[in-house]
Design a protein around this motif. Structure first.
Motif, short mmCIF file in Angstrom:
data_model
loop_
_atom_site.label_atom_id
_atom_site.label_comp_id
_atom_site.label_asym_id
_atom_site.label_seq_id
_atom_site.Cartn_x
_atom_site.Cartn_y
_atom_site.Cartn_z
N HIS A 266 61.31 35.01 83.50
CA HIS A 266 62.22 34.13 84.22
C HIS A 266 63.43 34.95 84.67
N LYS A 267 64.02 34.54 85.75
CA LYS A 267 65.15 35.27 86.30
C LYS A 267 66.43 34.91 85.57
N HIS A 268 67.29 35.92 85.36
CA HIS A 268 68.60 35.72 84.74
C HIS A 268 69.67 36.15 85.73
N PRO A 269 70.76 35.41 85.86
CA PRO A 269 71.75 35.72 86.90
C PRO A 269 72.61 36.95 86.62
N ALA A 270 72.60 37.47 85.40
CA ALA A 270 73.49 38.59 85.06
C ALA A 270 73.11 39.85 85.83
N LYS A 271 74.11 40.66 86.14
CA LYS A 271 73.92 41.96 86.78
C LYS A 271 74.43 43.05 85.84
N PHE A 272 73.95 44.27 86.05
CA PHE A 272 74.46 45.38 85.24
C PHE A 272 74.56 46.64 86.07
N ARG A 273 75.40 47.55 85.61
CA ARG A 273 75.59 48.86 86.24
C ARG A 273 75.41 49.94 85.18
N THR A 274 75.04 51.12 85.62
CA THR A 274 74.86 52.24 84.68
C THR A 274 75.71 53.42 85.11
N SER A 275 76.16 54.19 84.13
CA SER A 275 76.91 55.42 84.40
C SER A 275 76.88 56.27 83.14
N PHE A 276 77.19 57.55 83.30
CA PHE A 276 77.33 58.43 82.15
C PHE A 276 78.81 58.60 81.84
N ILE A 277 79.15 58.51 80.57
CA ILE A 277 80.53 58.74 80.16
C ILE A 277 80.86 60.21 80.36
N GLU A 278 81.97 60.48 81.03
CA GLU A 278 82.38 61.86 81.31
C GLU A 278 83.25 62.39 80.17
N HIS A 283 75.02 66.17 75.32
CA HIS A 283 74.73 64.92 74.61
C HIS A 283 75.28 63.74 75.42
N PRO A 284 74.67 63.46 76.57
CA PRO A 284 75.20 62.41 77.45
C PRO A 284 75.06 61.02 76.83
N THR A 285 76.02 60.17 77.15
CA THR A 285 75.98 58.77 76.71
C THR A 285 75.82 57.89 77.93
N LEU A 286 74.73 57.13 77.95
CA LEU A 286 74.47 56.21 79.05
C LEU A 286 75.20 54.90 78.78
N GLN A 287 76.11 54.54 79.67
CA GLN A 287 76.88 53.31 79.50
C GLN A 287 76.31 52.21 80.39
N LEU A 288 76.03 51.07 79.78
CA LEU A 288 75.55 49.90 80.50
C LEU A 288 76.70 48.90 80.59
N SER A 289 77.08 48.52 81.80
CA SER A 289 78.13 47.53 82.01
C SER A 289 77.48 46.24 82.49
N ILE A 290 77.57 45.20 81.68
CA ILE A 290 76.85 43.94 81.93
C ILE A 290 77.88 42.85 82.20
N ASP A 291 77.65 42.04 83.25
CA ASP A 291 78.72 41.16 83.71
C ASP A 291 78.82 39.83 82.98
N ASN A 292 77.90 39.50 82.07
CA ASN A 292 78.11 38.35 81.19
C ASN A 292 77.17 38.45 80.00
N SER A 293 77.42 37.65 78.99
CA SER A 293 76.63 37.75 77.75
C SER A 293 75.93 36.45 77.41
N HIS A 294 75.78 35.57 78.39
CA HIS A 294 75.09 34.30 78.13
C HIS A 294 73.59 34.53 77.99
N PRO A 295 72.98 34.10 76.90
CA PRO A 295 71.51 34.18 76.80
C PRO A 295 70.88 33.16 77.75
N PRO A 296 69.63 33.36 78.13
CA PRO A 296 68.99 32.42 79.05
C PRO A 296 68.89 31.03 78.46
#
Length: 410
Positions: A266-278, A283-296
């Motif tokens: 099922h589709k969830h309305p939340a969006k996310f972005r990815t980036s590496f912390i500089e 030892h790169p860290t992948l950062q996930l930025s998620i625009d809300n935390s509501h479960p479906p």
């Protein structure tokens, strides 16, 4: 050959069924804003010789190419993979045993379909593929996984889609459908020895279709066209579809239809972005930025998961995920799966396996809200092949995020 073309649109984007053209050998539709899925079903005899011989010696093969361009989905087309070439293979018997000629043909087949730049990246499944976890203890054969980024293929993104779809086909009618794949979001080839047929599935994200015409190239072809819309389901875990179905040569006019079925995705309305912390460093860290935390559907039994497909230049260390306090500081809960074995010391240029995949459970804020939040996934960079300039670049495809919920009793 059987062709099934399905358009799925939002309720507000419906069209008059009278605009669906039904002619002697052609179905047509225009002015429709919708996602589209074409499925072509072929017997082994309708496939090119090399592909026919290879598939006849395997139990299951699934090969998907996903474009690197971002795209939207619409139910029921919500299942996604990271961009690039994905191959899943189950032999009839264990690799290395008598009768497994296909294991030696598989990498050649992938190269034929996609033009792999560096042929050493795919040698045999035993050398270059990783094994998938068994779902049951009684499983009699091992399944294998393989992945390449689009940059590791000779042709570009759109060319790879067109080349893949065209080289699967042998007949003119199949190729006429495959030529449109250059603008698609993904192309799949699925074969199972239990059915004895191959299915080519091409998916396009929602867009406006100015004119689509589908024809019978052979009197034995079956052509089906569906124009469907998502309706409000009666049960929350179901999908409810309504619209019109047409079968070329059988339907005088589009037939209205409505049906409901349980759906795992099922589709969830939340969006996310990815980036590496500089700075990234080794030892790169992948950062996930998620625009809300509501479960479906406000279901508290749902867990947010991140599936990572990692080329062999980057890998996770499973031992880092055993410290609960460390995980909590990164807004992570657990590492549920990582491809094994993962060599923690080998340089990238000595590796023969394609890479690894990982399934990580994230830890959203305890009180769901519409506020954005972040999770951080620790990764490690292998030593890359030295260059004259002293610099090398590497990349990884975008991960797939999804909520996994407990199945209902019904």
């Amino acid at each position: 050959m059987r062709q099934r073309i399905t358009f799925v649109h939002e309720p507000q984007d419906g069209i008059d069924p009278k605009s669906i053209g039904i002619h002697t050998n052609t179905l047509s539709v225009s002015g429709l804003k919708a996602a589209r899925e074409d499925q072509i079903t072929l017997s082994l005899a309708e496939l090119p010789q090399e592909l026919r011989v290879a598939l006849s010696q395997t139990k299951e093969v699934h090969i998907r190419y996903v474009t690197a361009a971002p795209y939207e989905s619409i139910p029921p087309f919500n299942s996604q993979l990271s961009p690039g070439l994905h191959a899943y293979y189950t032999p009839k018997t264990e690799i290395g045993k008598e009768g497994q000629e296909f294991s030696d043909l598989l990498c050649g087949l992938l190269d034929t379909l996609f033009d792999i730049k560096d042929k050493s990246l795919c040698q045999t499944p035993e050398i270059s593929f990783t094994t998938l976890p068994s779902k049951t203890a009684q499983r009699t054969s091992t399944s294998y996984e393989y992945y390449l980024r689009s940059s590791q293929l000779t042709s570009g993104d759109a060319s790879a889609l067109r080349t893949y779809a065209t080289r699967i086909c042998q007949s003119t009618s199949c190729r006429s459908r495959a030529d449109e794949a250059a603008t698609a979001s993904s192309v799949d080839l699925d074969y199972s020895s239990s059915s004895g047929v191959a299915r080519i599935t091409t998916f396009w994200s929602p867009r406006t279709w100015d004119g689509v015409a589908v024809s019978k190239m052979d009197h034995a072809d079956r052509v089906e066209l569906g124009v469907l819309s998502n309706e409000k389901p009666i049960r929350p875990d179901d999908l409810n579809m309504s619209g019109f179905l047409t079968v070329l040569g059988e339907s005088e006019k589009p037939a209205p239809t409505m049906f409901q079925f349980p759906s795992r995705h099922h589709k969830h309305p939340a969006k996310f972005r990815t980036s590496f912390i500089e700075p990234t460093g080794l030892h790169p860290t992948l950062q996930l930025s998620i625009d809300n935390s509501h479960p479906p559907k406000d279901r508290q039994d749902c867990k947010l998961q991140a599936h990572l497909t990692l080329p062999r230049s980057i890998f996770p260390d499973k031992y880092q995920f055993r410290d609960s306090l460390y995980l909590a500081s990164k807004n992570l809960t657990a590492l549920h799966h990582v491809t094994l074995p993962v060599d923690l010391e080998a340089p990238e240029y000595t590796m023969s396996l394609w890479g690894s995949s990982a399934l990580i459970e994230l830890a959203p804020p305890s009180s769901p809200s519409s506020d954005s939040w972040t999770a951080e996934i620790p990764l490690h960079l292998r030593y890359l092949l030295p260059s004259e300039s002293g610099y090398r670049t590497t990349s990884l495809p975008a991960p797939v995020l999804f909520w996994a919920c407990e199945a209902g009793e019904e």
